[in-house]
Scaffold this motif. Structure first.
Motif, PDB file in Angstrom:
ATOM      1  N   CYS A   1      15.808  30.246  17.108  1.00 25.60           N
ATOM      2  CA  CYS A   1      15.077  29.475  16.359  1.00 25.60           C
ATOM      3  C   CYS A   1      15.347  30.007  14.690  1.00 25.60           C
ATOM      4  O   CYS A   1      15.400  31.250  14.574  1.00 25.60           O
ATOM      5  CB  CYS A   1      13.682  29.920  16.201  1.00 25.60           C
ATOM      6  SG  CYS A   1      12.418  29.001  15.091  1.00 25.60           S
ATOM      7  N   PRO A   2      15.555  29.186  13.794  1.00 22.21           N
ATOM      8  CA  PRO A   2      15.712  29.686  12.328  1.00 22.21           C
ATOM      9  C   PRO A   2      14.814  30.262  11.431  1.00 22.21           C
ATOM     10  O   PRO A   2      14.841  30.749  10.473  1.00 22.21           O
ATOM     11  CB  PRO A   2      16.374  28.378  11.854  1.00 22.21           C
ATOM     12  CG  PRO A   2      15.755  27.341  12.585  1.00 22.21           C
ATOM     13  CD  PRO A   2      15.555  27.836  13.861  1.00 22.21           C
ATOM     14  N   ASN A   3      13.433  30.025  12.202  1.00 20.61           N
ATOM     15  CA  ASN A   3      12.170  30.567  11.528  1.00 20.61           C
ATOM     16  C   ASN A   3      12.256  32.167  11.595  1.00 20.61           C
ATOM     17  O   ASN A   3      12.262  32.964  12.577  1.00 20.61           O
ATOM     18  CB  ASN A   3      10.924  30.172  12.106  1.00 20.61           C
ATOM     19  CG  ASN A   3       9.758  30.571  11.656  1.00 20.61           C
ATOM     20  OD1 ASN A   3       9.839  31.124  10.518  1.00 20.61           O
ATOM     21  ND2 ASN A   3       8.687  29.950  11.949  1.00 20.61           N
ATOM     22  N   ILE A   4      12.267  32.605  10.324  1.00 24.69           N
ATOM     23  CA  ILE A   4      12.817  34.386  10.131  1.00 24.69           C
ATOM     24  C   ILE A   4      11.458  34.998  10.687  1.00 24.69           C
ATOM     25  O   ILE A   4      11.490  36.116  11.325  1.00 24.69           O
ATOM     26  CB  ILE A   4      12.742  34.526   8.658  1.00 24.69           C
ATOM     27  CG1 ILE A   4      13.377  36.103   8.405  1.00 24.69           C
ATOM     28  CG2 ILE A   4      11.628  34.312   7.728  1.00 24.69           C
ATOM     29  CD1 ILE A   4      13.706  36.360   7.322  1.00 24.69           C
ATOM     30  N   GLY A   5      10.323  34.188  10.694  1.00 27.15           N
ATOM     31  CA  GLY A   5       9.071  34.910  11.222  1.00 27.15           C
ATOM     32  C   GLY A   5       9.124  34.659  12.952  1.00 27.15           C
ATOM     33  O   GLY A   5       8.049  35.271  13.479  1.00 27.15           O
ATOM     34  N   CYS A   6      10.054  34.021  13.475  1.00 31.18           N
ATOM     35  CA  CYS A   6       9.783  33.771  14.874  1.00 31.18           C
ATOM     36  C   CYS A   6      11.250  34.060  15.571  1.00 31.18           C
ATOM     37  O   CYS A   6      11.255  35.136  16.342  1.00 31.18           O
ATOM     38  CB  CYS A   6       9.963  32.356  15.055  1.00 31.18           C
ATOM     39  SG  CYS A   6       9.856  31.720  16.889  1.00 31.18           S
ATOM     40  N   LEU A   7      12.337  33.635  15.101  1.00 36.16           N
ATOM     41  CA  LEU A   7      13.648  33.712  15.951  1.00 36.16           C
ATOM     42  C   LEU A   7      13.779  33.884  17.270  1.00 36.16           C
ATOM     43  O   LEU A   7      14.417  34.646  17.946  1.00 36.16           O
ATOM     44  CB  LEU A   7      14.191  35.213  15.215  1.00 36.16           C
ATOM     45  CG  LEU A   7      14.529  35.263  13.905  1.00 36.16           C
ATOM     46  CD1 LEU A   7      14.888  36.704  13.142  1.00 36.16           C
ATOM     47  CD2 LEU A   7      15.497  34.343  13.263  1.00 36.16           C
ATOM     48  N   TYR A   8      12.869  33.029  17.917  1.00 37.80           N
ATOM     49  CA  TYR A   8      12.902  32.723  19.384  1.00 37.80           C
ATOM     50  C   TYR A   8      14.172  32.513  19.844  1.00 37.80           C
ATOM     51  O   TYR A   8      14.777  31.578  19.330  1.00 37.80           O
ATOM     52  CB  TYR A   8      11.864  32.027  19.745  1.00 37.80           C
ATOM     53  CG  TYR A   8      11.634  31.812  21.384  1.00 37.80           C
ATOM     54  CD1 TYR A   8      10.791  32.765  21.948  1.00 37.80           C
ATOM     55  CD2 TYR A   8      11.725  30.679  21.991  1.00 37.80           C
ATOM     56  CE1 TYR A   8      10.782  32.786  23.307  1.00 37.80           C
ATOM     57  CE2 TYR A   8      11.624  30.534  23.311  1.00 37.80           C
ATOM     58  CZ  TYR A   8      11.125  31.569  24.000  1.00 37.80           C
ATOM     59  OH  TYR A   8      11.122  31.574  25.428  1.00 37.80           O
ATOM     60  N   SER A   9      14.693  33.151  20.775  1.00 36.19           N
ATOM     61  CA  SER A   9      16.150  33.085  21.175  1.00 36.19           C
ATOM     62  C   SER A   9      16.202  32.309  22.446  1.00 36.19           C
ATOM     63  O   SER A   9      17.541  32.218  23.107  1.00 36.19           O
ATOM     64  CB  SER A   9      17.101  34.368  21.318  1.00 36.19           C
ATOM     65  OG  SER A   9      16.307  35.268  22.017  1.00 36.19           O
ATOM     66  N   HIS A  10      15.144  31.809  23.201  1.00 39.29           N
ATOM     67  CA  HIS A  10      15.130  31.282  24.490  1.00 39.29           C
ATOM     68  C   HIS A  10      15.041  29.706  24.710  1.00 39.29           C
ATOM     69  O   HIS A  10      14.637  29.506  25.796  1.00 39.29           O
ATOM     70  CB  HIS A  10      14.333  32.195  25.510  1.00 39.29           C
ATOM     71  CG  HIS A  10      14.697  33.622  25.557  1.00 39.29           C
ATOM     72  ND1 HIS A  10      15.773  33.989  26.151  1.00 39.29           N
ATOM     73  CD2 HIS A  10      14.156  34.676  25.139  1.00 39.29           C
ATOM     74  CE1 HIS A  10      16.031  35.375  26.424  1.00 39.29           C
ATOM     75  NE2 HIS A  10      14.890  35.684  25.611  1.00 39.29           N
TER      76      HIS A  10
END
Length: 450
Positions: free
Chosen positions: A4-13
């Motif tokens: 995820c490109p959201n800097i507050g999320c960056l969820y990678s799955h």
């Protein structure tokens, strides 16, 4: 998987087929073509990702740098945004095989993105972690490969401002070193050279003037020097500088067996000078010094210690053999006077140098070269002088001599140490006349004629 490109999320799955982040709902495809694969860097001005370009069937990899500052960061955010936009405009001019190509630039969701060529390979930081400290040969090669790149960007009025091991990649394809991360590169303008700007870079590696926001091309040379001593020691640059003595002590941290020649040590010391006036002025100047050091004047054997005019060189030999550089320098003046039958302590003019017997000049020169292992000597000075196109100001800077006004008497200050710059000795204490600064011309000419 997609990141995820959201800097507050960056969820990678997120699954490969997903279009929005399963965790926060952010669009995963950037600019309708790129998806992020993994994070490869993070700094004060943004995050760097390895990404995939879905526009092409082969889905080639690329590097995407995301820039995002919260609105609360105020003036700092404005300055950082300005630097980033500036980079996007300037990077397109950097067409060089050792600089990643700029592939694109866009804005999305109030964030700025820069797309660059992906260079497969290891950074020098990774090489250090995997293989241990670098030796002299490797440092020499790093300098030879990177100095031309720095000269190229400086000629375009660009300062990199973040030279460090993590920003130098050895390409696995070509094996050459690639300079990456121009994210804090700054276009040099007249205003930038006079006014304090935003301080950027990695604190361990940046030059003193850069900490005050006044980066100049010599600042990159300083950072390159710090990079080299870190690679030689695997010690934090913060710990390689003794604040109580205000000097670099990197030699104290060299591992047994990893010796560095005085030639390379002198170059590194000059790169690391706090005062910009004492540092190299350009990458080309460093490269000239490097090339000279490794094509040093051959050491000739001294077959006799008495000249045909009756001068005895035994004392000079003994002083040089025991590294008593100051006394040897004074003895050199005495012997030069004897060789042309002038009273001891007399100043020598250009016409006197032309009268020096070749045999005597050569004996003095060869003794200095032999016992300094090619670090000192008239021939060494001659080569440096000629490599700098006979520019006396640049010559003095290269050998560590102070400059004086043309109307000032030839008073001087020299350093009689093994670590003195290449060609620092013999000194010019004997030079006299109204144009005493032209003595190096006379010595060089006499050596050529002999």
């Amino acid at each position: 998987m997609k990141l995820c490109p959201n800097i507050g999320c960056l969820y990678s799955h997120n699954p490969q087929t997903t279009q929005v982040c399963l965790k926060c709902g952010e669009q995963l495809l950037l600019n309708h073509r790129y998806h992020l694969w993994r994070q490869v860097g993070h700094g004060g001005f943004g995050i760097t990702f390895l990404a995939v370009d879905e526009q092409f069937p082969s889905q080639p990899k690329c590097i995407i740098k995301q820039f995002n500052f919260p609105a609360s960061s105020g003036r700092n955010s404005y300055q950082a945004m300005k630097l980033f936009r500036q980079e996007a405009m300037r990077l397109d001019e950097l067409q060089h095989p050792q600089i990643p190509k700029l592939l694109g630039y866009f804005e999305q969701e109030n964030r700025l993105y820069l797309v660059q060529e992906w260079i497969p390979g290891q950074t020098l930081k990774e090489e250090l972690q995997e293989n241990g400290v670098f030796n002299e040969q490797k440092i020499q090669q790093i300098l030879k490969e990177l100095l031309p790149v720095l000269q190229f960007i400086h000629d375009l009025q660009i300062i990199h401002r973040d030279i460090k091991p993590a920003n130098i990649i050895r390409s696995s394809a070509q094996g050459q070193l690639i300079l990456i991360d121009f994210g804090v590169a700054k276009h040099i303008t007249a205003t930038a050279l006079l006014q304090t700007g935003t301080t950027v870079g990695s604190p361990e590696y940046i030059a003193p003037e850069q900490t005050r926001g006044k980066a100049i091309p010599a600042s990159d040379l300083y950072s390159l020097g710090v990079t080299c001593i870190h690679l030689l020691t695997d010690i934090s640059p913060f710990d390689l500088f003794d604040v109580t003595c205000d000097r670099w002590v990197w030699r104290d941290y060299l591992l047994p067996g990893n010796t560095i020649s005085p030639k390379l040590g002198t170059i590194l010391d000059k790169l690391l000078q706090n005062a910009t006036s004492q540092r190299y002025k350009s990458a080309t100047e460093v490269l000239q010094a490097l090339n000279f050091c490794y094509h040093i004047v051959p050491q000739k054997s001294v077959n006799k210690l008495h000249s045909e005019v009756g001068v005895d060189y035994h004392r000079l030999r003994d002083l040089l053999a025991t590294k008593q550089w100051h006394l040897a320098d004074e003895e050199t003046w005495v012997l030069m006077c004897q060789a042309i039958s002038k009273p001891t302590g007399s100043y020598l003019f250009m016409s006197d140098i032309a009268k020096l017997p070749c045999e005597d000049l050569q004996i003095i020169d060869q003794l200095w070269i032999k016992y300094s292992q090619g670090h000192f000597g008239f021939s060494v000075q001659k080569q440096i002088y000629e490599s700098l196109e006979c520019d006396y100001v640049r010559f003095c800077s290269a050998v560590g001599w102070h400059l004086y006004n043309a109307n000032s008497p030839p008073q001087w200050q020299f350093f009689f140490q093994n670590s003195s710059p290449l060609g620092h000795l013999p000194s010019r204490i004997w030079a006299g006349g109204t144009q005493w600064w032209r003595h190096i011309d006379a010595v060089a000419q006499r050596l050529t004629n002999c």
